[in-house]
Design a protein around this motif. Structure first.
Motif, PDB file in Angstrom:
ATOM      1  N   LEU A  57      95.238  32.892  46.801  1.00 21.81           N
ATOM      2  CA  LEU A  57      94.739  32.609  45.448  1.00 21.81           C
ATOM      3  C   LEU A  57      95.079  31.196  44.978  1.00 21.81           C
ATOM      4  O   LEU A  57      94.217  30.517  44.406  1.00 21.81           O
ATOM      5  CB  LEU A  57      95.282  33.650  44.461  1.00 21.81           C
ATOM      6  N   PRO A  58      96.308  30.683  45.203  1.00 25.24           N
ATOM      7  CA  PRO A  58      96.590  29.300  44.780  1.00 25.24           C
ATOM      8  C   PRO A  58      95.674  28.272  45.449  1.00 25.24           C
ATOM      9  O   PRO A  58      95.252  27.301  44.806  1.00 25.24           O
ATOM     10  CB  PRO A  58      98.047  29.102  45.205  1.00 25.24           C
ATOM     11  N   LEU A  59      95.340  28.495  46.732  1.00 28.85           N
ATOM     12  CA  LEU A  59      94.435  27.581  47.419  1.00 28.85           C
ATOM     13  C   LEU A  59      93.027  27.677  46.839  1.00 28.85           C
ATOM     14  O   LEU A  59      92.321  26.670  46.707  1.00 28.85           O
ATOM     15  CB  LEU A  59      94.411  27.896  48.919  1.00 28.85           C
ATOM     16  N   GLY A  60      92.630  28.903  46.482  1.00 27.03           N
ATOM     17  CA  GLY A  60      91.335  29.073  45.810  1.00 27.03           C
ATOM     18  C   GLY A  60      91.311  28.343  44.485  1.00 27.03           C
ATOM     19  O   GLY A  60      90.290  27.754  44.102  1.00 27.03           O
ATOM     20  N   GLY A  61      92.442  28.336  43.792  1.00 27.80           N
ATOM     21  CA  GLY A  61      92.540  27.604  42.531  1.00 27.80           C
ATOM     22  C   GLY A  61      92.362  26.111  42.727  1.00 27.80           C
ATOM     23  O   GLY A  61      91.733  25.436  41.904  1.00 27.80           O
ATOM     24  N   ILE A  62      92.906  25.592  43.822  1.00 28.86           N
ATOM     25  CA  ILE A  62      92.736  24.164  44.117  1.00 28.86           C
ATOM     26  C   ILE A  62      91.267  23.836  44.345  1.00 28.86           C
ATOM     27  O   ILE A  62      90.748  22.814  43.856  1.00 28.86           O
ATOM     28  CB  ILE A  62      93.569  23.770  45.355  1.00 28.86           C
ATOM     29  N   VAL A  63      90.556  24.710  45.059  1.00 27.75           N
ATOM     30  CA  VAL A  63      89.122  24.493  45.320  1.00 27.75           C
ATOM     31  C   VAL A  63      88.330  24.499  44.018  1.00 27.75           C
ATOM     32  O   VAL A  63      87.510  23.607  43.759  1.00 27.75           O
ATOM     33  CB  VAL A  63      88.578  25.574  46.282  1.00 27.75           C
ATOM     34  N   ILE A  64      88.586  25.510  43.172  1.00 27.96           N
ATOM     35  CA  ILE A  64      87.876  25.588  41.883  1.00 27.96           C
ATOM     36  C   ILE A  64      88.199  24.367  41.027  1.00 27.96           C
ATOM     37  O   ILE A  64      87.304  23.751  40.439  1.00 27.96           O
ATOM     38  CB  ILE A  64      88.274  26.877  41.129  1.00 27.96           C
ATOM     39  N   TYR A  66      89.162  21.400  41.996  1.00 30.00           N
ATOM     40  CA  TYR A  66      88.541  20.195  42.575  1.00 30.00           C
ATOM     41  C   TYR A  66      87.063  20.102  42.185  1.00 30.00           C
ATOM     42  O   TYR A  66      86.580  19.038  41.784  1.00 30.00           O
ATOM     43  CB  TYR A  66      88.674  20.217  44.093  1.00 30.00           C
ATOM     44  N   ILE A  67      86.353  21.224  42.296  1.00 32.01           N
ATOM     45  CA  ILE A  67      84.926  21.243  41.954  1.00 32.01           C
ATOM     46  C   ILE A  67      84.713  20.886  40.485  1.00 32.01           C
ATOM     47  O   ILE A  67      83.871  20.046  40.145  1.00 32.01           O
ATOM     48  CB  ILE A  67      84.322  22.628  42.262  1.00 32.01           C
ATOM     49  N   TYR A  68      85.490  21.506  39.623  1.00 33.38           N
ATOM     50  CA  TYR A  68      85.302  21.281  38.183  1.00 33.38           C
ATOM     51  C   TYR A  68      85.725  19.875  37.766  1.00 33.38           C
ATOM     52  O   TYR A  68      85.112  19.277  36.879  1.00 33.38           O
ATOM     53  CB  TYR A  68      86.083  22.334  37.391  1.00 33.38           C
ATOM     54  N   MET A  69      86.760  19.344  38.391  1.00 31.74           N
ATOM     55  CA  MET A  69      87.229  18.002  38.028  1.00 31.74           C
ATOM     56  C   MET A  69      86.278  16.909  38.500  1.00 31.74           C
ATOM     57  O   MET A  69      86.081  15.904  37.808  1.00 31.74           O
ATOM     58  CB  MET A  69      88.625  17.753  38.616  1.00 31.74           C
ATOM     59  N   GLY A  76      80.178  13.298  28.573  1.00 33.91           N
ATOM     60  CA  GLY A  76      81.080  13.894  27.588  1.00 33.91           C
ATOM     61  C   GLY A  76      81.029  15.405  27.541  1.00 33.91           C
ATOM     62  O   GLY A  76      81.785  16.033  26.789  1.00 33.91           O
ATOM     63  N   ASN A  77      80.147  16.031  28.325  1.00 33.33           N
ATOM     64  CA  ASN A  77      80.043  17.484  28.385  1.00 33.33           C
ATOM     65  C   ASN A  77      80.825  17.981  29.595  1.00 33.33           C
ATOM     66  O   ASN A  77      80.720  17.426  30.689  1.00 33.33           O
ATOM     67  CB  ASN A  77      78.576  17.904  28.496  1.00 33.33           C
ATOM     68  N   ASP A  78      81.608  19.027  29.385  1.00 29.10           N
ATOM     69  CA  ASP A  78      82.535  19.496  30.406  1.00 29.10           C
ATOM     70  C   ASP A  78      82.341  20.987  30.632  1.00 29.10           C
ATOM     71  O   ASP A  78      82.519  21.792  29.720  1.00 29.10           O
ATOM     72  CB  ASP A  78      83.972  19.212  29.947  1.00 29.10           C
ATOM     73  N   GLU A 253      97.253  22.697  30.266  1.00 28.08           N
ATOM     74  CA  GLU A 253      96.481  21.452  30.205  1.00 28.08           C
ATOM     75  C   GLU A 253      97.357  20.289  29.766  1.00 28.08           C
ATOM     76  O   GLU A 253      97.244  19.172  30.276  1.00 28.08           O
ATOM     77  CB  GLU A 253      95.296  21.612  29.256  1.00 28.08           C
ATOM     78  N   LYS A 254      98.245  20.554  28.812  1.00 27.41           N
ATOM     79  CA  LYS A 254      99.132  19.500  28.329  1.00 27.41           C
ATOM     80  C   LYS A 254     100.155  19.110  29.392  1.00 27.41           C
ATOM     81  O   LYS A 254     100.383  17.915  29.655  1.00 27.41           O
ATOM     82  CB  LYS A 254      99.846  19.977  27.059  1.00 27.41           C
ATOM     83  N   TYR A 255     100.751  20.100  30.026  1.00 29.03           N
ATOM     84  CA  TYR A 255     101.814  19.832  30.998  1.00 29.03           C
ATOM     85  C   TYR A 255     101.268  19.141  32.248  1.00 29.03           C
ATOM     86  O   TYR A 255     101.884  18.216  32.786  1.00 29.03           O
ATOM     87  CB  TYR A 255     102.497  21.135  31.391  1.00 29.03           C
ATOM     88  N   PHE A 256     100.101  19.590  32.721  1.00 29.29           N
ATOM     89  CA  PHE A 256      99.519  19.010  33.938  1.00 29.29           C
ATOM     90  C   PHE A 256      98.466  17.941  33.643  1.00 29.29           C
ATOM     91  O   PHE A 256      97.767  17.495  34.546  1.00 29.29           O
ATOM     92  CB  PHE A 256      98.889  20.115  34.793  1.00 29.29           C
ATOM     93  N   LYS A 257      98.383  17.536  32.356  1.00 28.01           N
ATOM     94  CA  LYS A 257      97.466  16.466  31.942  1.00 28.01           C
ATOM     95  C   LYS A 257      96.025  16.739  32.385  1.00 28.01           C
ATOM     96  O   LYS A 257      95.329  15.870  32.900  1.00 28.01           O
ATOM     97  CB  LYS A 257      97.949  15.126  32.484  1.00 28.01           C
ATOM     98  N   LYS A 258      95.601  17.981  32.175  1.00 35.88           N
ATOM     99  CA  LYS A 258      94.255  18.461  32.483  1.00 35.88           C
ATOM    100  C   LYS A 258      93.874  18.304  33.953  1.00 35.88           C
ATOM    101  O   LYS A 258      92.696  18.166  34.297  1.00 35.88           O
ATOM    102  CB  LYS A 258      93.214  17.784  31.589  1.00 35.88           C
ATOM    103  N   ASN A 259      94.877  18.321  34.819  1.00 35.40           N
ATOM    104  CA  ASN A 259      94.605  18.366  36.256  1.00 35.40           C
ATOM    105  C   ASN A 259      94.379  19.834  36.625  1.00 35.40           C
ATOM    106  O   ASN A 259      95.333  20.597  36.824  1.00 35.40           O
ATOM    107  CB  ASN A 259      95.771  17.785  37.051  1.00 35.40           C
ATOM    108  N   HIS A 260      93.118  20.225  36.716  1.00 38.37           N
ATOM    109  CA  HIS A 260      92.782  21.635  36.904  1.00 38.37           C
ATOM    110  C   HIS A 260      93.209  22.165  38.260  1.00 38.37           C
ATOM    111  O   HIS A 260      93.408  23.376  38.422  1.00 38.37           O
ATOM    112  CB  HIS A 260      91.285  21.841  36.694  1.00 38.37           C
TER     113      HIS A 260
END
Length: 432
Positions: A57-64, A66-69, A76-78, A253-260
């Motif tokens: 699951l953590p690796l899946g989170g990295i993939v998601i 990466y795609i979103y970032m 300006g739309n996210d 978001e604050k702690y990781f500076k929006k690094n998804h």
């Protein structure tokens, strides 16, 4: 303007709304069939038989992440805003990106496969907004009709995802603003929802889950009193979930500076730890088995709390999906646990919790009531009507989607200004 020209404009506009709603319904009905079938396959056929997948699951989170970032922003739309971006698109303060639909489907599939706690209506609604935006651009739709088509996409997605076309039609109009139904979108939303539902079930043969209420208490003052009390409890559970989910999102978001990528990796690790502590994967994935079980037999008394925490961490840390089914789960299992104490039929209280918890989180009392009518074939509708109103009022100006605008406050006691979003109200409360 003469009468003949008025009628010509009227029927021309009516035809366009029906035509566009029909197109959206056909596409969303097909994509939702794909969503439901794929989720069932990934969740039931693969993940349930391979419990070790949770460790990826953590690796899946990295993939998601990466795609979103890297592909989720434009002008300006996210798309990380999810349903909030669709709501902002209806209000004309943002633009729904066409890529949102495919990305949220991919993210949902990864989340479900690897054991994140999520639902499905979020993906269906966002695909609806994405398809509506494609139709808007292809037909060069004017700004007023653009908003109507986005609401139609919401209706098609919800109606097709749950097999509730009447609810879907109203949900698209009610979801975007608290205290107001946007009736101008009624025709298009109605067509889109019914066509989407028919295509999903009739054309593609997708079957939806059934939840059966075995018995309903007789109408009495005592029964209504119990229903009102329990509806308040269910509304507070929805508030607790929303606050925890948004709190986790804001902190991460604050702690990781929006690094998804980092957010989702840590969130996936926390889900693994929680799963090992619980010693079961009942609260990973969608949890449909236990949700259905809560209508028939006893479930663990704290199942609602486990699901609340699992889902808040999953979605708050950057994974994607829907929140309706998790809320269904929380409400139904809590109702199940309290049925003996409150002395109401188990299946009835499970159904009441399922609908009331969703109503409190979504802030859609009319759609929630219609959901109970369609899902439970009208059983106990008097109780469900009261439960939806009570849950709506007592949940206050909280909710799943911070972009929801308060068109009319739920009560003067909340001291809220018209036109503010839930997110803005929350920020003001923190400052005060």
């Amino acid at each position: 303007m003469n009468t003949k020209l008025k009628y010509k404009i009227f029927f021309s506009t009516l035809f366009k709304w029906m035509f566009w709603g029909g197109i959206i319904g056909v596409i969303i009905g097909s994509t939702t069939a794909l969503l439901l079938t794929t989720n069932d396959f990934l969740g039931n056929e693969i993940r349930d038989k391979n419990s070790w997948l949770i460790f990826f699951l953590p690796l899946g989170g990295i993939v998601i992440g990466y795609i979103y970032m890297n592909f989720g922003k434009s002008g300006g739309n996210d798309i990380t805003k999810g349903n909030n971006l669709v709501i902002e698109g209806v209000h004309g303060i943002a633009k729904v990106l066409r890529r949102m639909g495919p990305f949220v489907y991919l993210g949902t599939f990864i989340t479900v496969l690897l054991g994140g706690s999520t639902g499905r209506e979020g993906a269906a609604i966002q695909m609806g907004g994405s398809v509506a935006e494609v139709v808007n651009q292809y037909y060069k739709v004017n700004i007023l009709d653009t908003k109507i088509l986005l609401m139609s996409g919401i209706s098609a997605g919800f109606g097709a995802a749950f097999g509730t076309p009447i609810t879907g039609a109203i949900f698209g109009m009610e979801m975007v603003a608290i205290g107001k139904l946007k009736y101008e979108a009624f025709v298009s939303c109605l067509v889109a929802s019914f066509v989407g539902h028919y295509v999903t079930e009739g054309v593609w043969g997708v079957e939806h889950e059934t939840f059966i209420i075995q018995s309903v208490p007789e109408l009495s003052i005592m029964s209504f009193s119990k229903v009102i009390f329990m509806s308040i409890i269910f509304s507070l559970i929805s508030v607790l979930y929303c606050q925890l989910r948004h709190g986790i999102q804001n902190v991460s978001e604050k702690y990781f500076k929006k690094n998804h990528m980092k957010r989702a990796f840590v969130g996936g690790c926390i889900i693994i730890i929680l799963t090992l502590i619980v010693g079961s994967q009942d609260y990973n994935g969608r949890g449909l088995d236990m949700l259905e079980q809560s209508f028939k037999e006893d479930v663990p008394p704290f199942a609602f709390l486990a699901k609340l925490i699992f889902t808040a961490v999953t979605l708050g840390s950057g994974f994607v999906g829907g929140e309706a089914i998790p809320l269904f789960f929380m409400g139904a299992t809590l109702g199940n646990a309290l049925s003996g104490i409150i002395d109401l039929p188990m299946s009835f209280l499970a159904g009441l919790g399922m609908v009331a918890a969703f109503c409190g989180g979504a802030n859609t009392p009319i759609a929630a009531f219609l959901l109970s009518v369609e899902m439970f074939e009208g059983k106990g509708m008097e109780y469900f009507f009261v439960a939806c109103l009570i849950s709506y009022i007592f949940s206050g100006h909280h909710g799943l989607w911070p972009s929801q605008t308060v068109f009319e406050p739920k009560s003067r006691l909340y001291n809220t200004v018209n036109g503010e979003s839930i997110g803005t109200i929350e920020k003001k409360k923190k400052r005060d």
